[in-house]
Design an enzyme around this catalytic site. Structure first.
Site, PDB file in Angstrom:
ATOM      1  N   ARG A 130     -19.662  49.427  86.320  1.00 37.16           N
ATOM      2  CA  ARG A 130     -19.190  51.086  87.356  1.00 37.16           C
ATOM      3  C   ARG A 130     -18.705  50.227  88.519  1.00 37.16           C
ATOM      4  NH1 ARG A 130     -25.011  51.487  84.648  1.00 37.16           N
ATOM      5  NH2 ARG A 130     -25.360  53.275  83.964  1.00 37.16           N
ATOM      6  N   LYS A 155     -27.982  50.052  86.974  1.00 37.84           N
ATOM      7  CA  LYS A 155     -28.380  51.398  86.603  1.00 37.84           C
ATOM      8  C   LYS A 155     -29.930  51.517  86.585  1.00 37.84           C
ATOM      9  CE  LYS A 155     -27.067  56.545  86.269  1.00 37.84           C
ATOM     10  NZ  LYS A 155     -26.460  57.764  86.101  1.00 37.84           N
ATOM     11  N   HIS A 263     -14.837  55.285  87.914  1.00 39.04           N
ATOM     12  CA  HIS A 263     -15.309  55.947  86.347  1.00 39.04           C
ATOM     13  C   HIS A 263     -14.887  55.967  85.215  1.00 39.04           C
ATOM     14  CE1 HIS A 263     -19.608  55.610  85.803  1.00 39.04           C
ATOM     15  NE2 HIS A 263     -19.748  56.374  84.657  1.00 39.04           N
ATOM     16  N   ARG A 266     -14.517  53.705  82.967  1.00 36.38           N
ATOM     17  CA  ARG A 266     -15.606  52.939  82.216  1.00 36.38           C
ATOM     18  C   ARG A 266     -15.985  54.243  80.804  1.00 36.38           C
ATOM     19  NH1 ARG A 266     -21.053  51.367  82.313  1.00 36.38           N
ATOM     20  NH2 ARG A 266     -22.747  52.499  82.192  1.00 36.38           N
ATOM     21  N   HIS A 289     -26.894  52.449  78.600  1.00 41.87           N
ATOM     22  CA  HIS A 289     -27.653  53.392  78.743  1.00 41.87           C
ATOM     23  C   HIS A 289     -28.551  53.588  77.828  1.00 41.87           C
ATOM     24  CE1 HIS A 289     -22.683  55.799  78.372  1.00 41.87           C
ATOM     25  NE2 HIS A 289     -23.614  55.620  79.763  1.00 41.87           N
ATOM     26  N   TYR A 298     -18.448  59.849  74.047  1.00 38.41           N
ATOM     27  CA  TYR A 298     -17.659  59.378  73.788  1.00 38.41           C
ATOM     28  C   TYR A 298     -17.309  59.280  72.238  1.00 38.41           C
ATOM     29  CZ  TYR A 298     -18.518  57.221  78.337  1.00 38.41           C
ATOM     30  OH  TYR A 298     -19.262  57.054  79.906  1.00 38.41           O
TER      31      TYR A 298
END
Length: 316
Positions: A130, A155, A263, A266, A289, A298
């Site tokens: 990120r 995050k 982003h 990413r 994640h 994805y």
């Protein structure tokens, strides 16, 4: 509002989180005609969240952040927790599909990135970082021995190790030498207070702020006053907006007809890993994640295109 900020600082909330919560609490108070929140409650919060959905047409994620801010206000500041069964109109905007660049587009894009931003952009694509994870990297977060980048407090406050492309070893070592030149000049200044450190680390490890390993990998070109520590003189990391502008400019010069942001790099990292046969769990770990369903978007990008479902038009 000052009390809210001070309360959050003592509990180690990120600066951006504090600013965001203050924004939504202030917005809520203005919506309620400047009544003190202690005089209000779940009913007013429901009306406010419904207003955000119906009148402001905010995204679901924005409405959720507002709810989190108000839940924090009532539970931790006012000791008057909101009802667990709030009834409000939830925002229904669909989540945006990720914009992904092809390998050829990435090559063209990287050729156009200005030289002083190229390394950080390559890291974002090559390691799936990120934007703020990249600009906040410290010198010691690069592990050349195991070919990894260490991400701390990403995050959700999670730590992880991500892959590091061998092609970046040489430019990274050059960048570290540049950082050391800044460090040697700064450390000679009497007014220099060392680098900013998170939480209570500066008190636990008295020498860490003056240690080169803790300094930012992508430092600002000038010293500045730290408002959080009574005006101490420090060298912060580069401004993230300069990276965002460099990405936009490079995409324009490469004539890429897509909405390219930091982003996007990413998203492209994750999609290209899956296209090369990487396991989805591996991609999930690389991206950090917590929920596999977030990573699965994805796989939909790949399956929806030429690598997945065959169009009936092709059989005509």
């Amino acid at each position: 509002m000052n009390h809210v900020a001070e309360f959050m600082v003592t509990r180690h909330y990120a600066k951006r989180t504090i600013e965001t919560y203050q924004h939504w609490i202030k917005f809520y108070i203005l919506f309620c005609e400047k009544k003190h929140p202690s005089e209000l409650g779940s009913t007013e919060v429901e009306l406010f969240l419904t207003h955000l959905s119906n009148d402001k047409n905010v995204a679901p994620s924005t409405q959720k952040i507002a709810l989190n801010a108000l839940s924090f206000l009532y539970k931790d500041i006012l000791n008057q927790p909101l009802s667990l069964d709030l009834k409000f109109n939830k925002s229904r905007k669909e989540t945006k599909l990720p914009v992904v660049l092809t390998t050829e587009e990435i090559k063209s894009f990287l050729k156009q990135v200005e030289s002083n931003k190229k390394l950080i952009v390559q890291l974002m694509y090559g390691s799936g970082l990120r934007l703020m994870e990249a600009v906040r990297l410290r010198v010691q977060d690069i592990d050349f021995d195991f070919g990894a980048v260490l991400i701390w407090n990403g995050k959700g406050g999670r730590h992880r190790r991500v892959t590091l492309a061998k092609e970046l070893y040489k430019p990274l070592k050059h960048q570290i030498n540049l950082c050391h030149n800044y460090f040697e000049n700064d450390i000679e200044r009497e007014e220099y207070s060392g680098v900013w450190l998170p939480f209570a680390l500066a008190k636990k490890n008295l020498g860490a702020a003056q240690s080169f390993q803790w300094h930012y990998l992508f430092p600002s070109t000038r010293l500045s006053s730290d408002p959080q520590s009574e005006g101490s003189i420090r060298r912060h990391h580069i401004d993230e907006t300069s990276v965002q502008k460099a990405v936009k400019l490079a995409a324009k010069q490469a004539k890429i007809q897509k909405n390219v942001t930091c982003h996007t790099l990413r998203h492209s990292f994750a999609t290209h890993l899956l296209q090369r046969g990487a396991d989805i769990r591996t991609v999930q770990e690389q991206l950090g994640h917590s929920d596999l369903r977030t990573t699965q978007i994805y796989t939909h990008v790949i399956q929806a295109g030429a690598n997945g479902v065959r169009s009936p038009l092709s059989d005509l």
